[in-house]
Design a protein around this motif. Structure first.
Motif, short mmCIF file in Angstrom:
data_model
loop_
_atom_site.label_atom_id
_atom_site.label_comp_id
_atom_site.label_asym_id
_atom_site.label_seq_id
_atom_site.Cartn_x
_atom_site.Cartn_y
_atom_site.Cartn_z
N GLY A 1 -27.52 8.10 -16.07
CA GLY A 1 -26.81 8.26 -14.80
C GLY A 1 -26.10 7.00 -14.38
O GLY A 1 -26.35 5.92 -14.92
N CYS B 1 -19.50 8.06 -18.92
CA CYS B 1 -20.95 8.04 -19.07
C CYS B 1 -21.49 9.42 -19.42
O CYS B 1 -22.47 9.54 -20.16
CB CYS B 1 -21.61 7.52 -17.80
N ASP B 2 -20.88 10.47 -18.89
CA ASP B 2 -21.32 11.83 -19.20
C ASP B 2 -21.16 12.16 -20.68
O ASP B 2 -21.88 13.00 -21.21
CB ASP B 2 -20.53 12.85 -18.38
N LYS B 3 -20.24 11.48 -21.36
CA LYS B 3 -20.02 11.73 -22.79
C LYS B 3 -21.17 11.19 -23.64
O LYS B 3 -21.32 11.58 -24.78
CB LYS B 3 -18.72 11.09 -23.25
N VAL C 1 -17.78 7.94 -14.44
CA VAL C 1 -18.80 8.99 -14.55
C VAL C 1 -18.52 9.86 -15.76
O VAL C 1 -19.42 10.19 -16.53
CB VAL C 1 -18.88 9.83 -13.25
N ARG C 2 -17.26 10.22 -15.97
CA ARG C 2 -16.89 11.03 -17.15
C ARG C 2 -17.21 10.29 -18.45
O ARG C 2 -17.70 10.86 -19.41
CB ARG C 2 -15.43 11.42 -17.12
#
Length: 80
Positions: free
Chosen positions: A17, A9-11, A6-7
């Motif tokens: 999502g 992908c958050d970048k 998730v981290r």
């Protein structure tokens, strides 16, 4: 492990999502062009994925990954 993905992908502003059910994981994007770029990028980095419609990819086949196996996926997503 999931929080690392998730981290990663958050970048990326191009990833909308990450979601999953059971052992399947979907990575959503905003549009078809980004989906194709992500699909190509992950495959070039050794991650088995398939298209999930026009707005995302999913792991193929559904895999149960341990910490040592998630490295290529984490690395590729961090660079996307």
């Amino acid at each position: 492990m999931a929080s690392n993905l998730v981290r990663a992908c958050d970048k990326s502003s191009r990833i909308a999502g990450v979601r999953g059910v059971g052992t399947s994981m979907w990575i959503d994007t905003a549009n078809y062009n980004t989906t194709m770029e992500l699909y190509s990028h992950l495959r070039k980095n050794g991650v088995l994925v398939k298209l999930n419609g026009a707005r995302g990819v999913m792991t193929k086949p559904a895999l149960t990954l341990n910490e040592s196996q998630v490295g290529p996926l984490f690395s590729a997503l961090s660079k996307f």
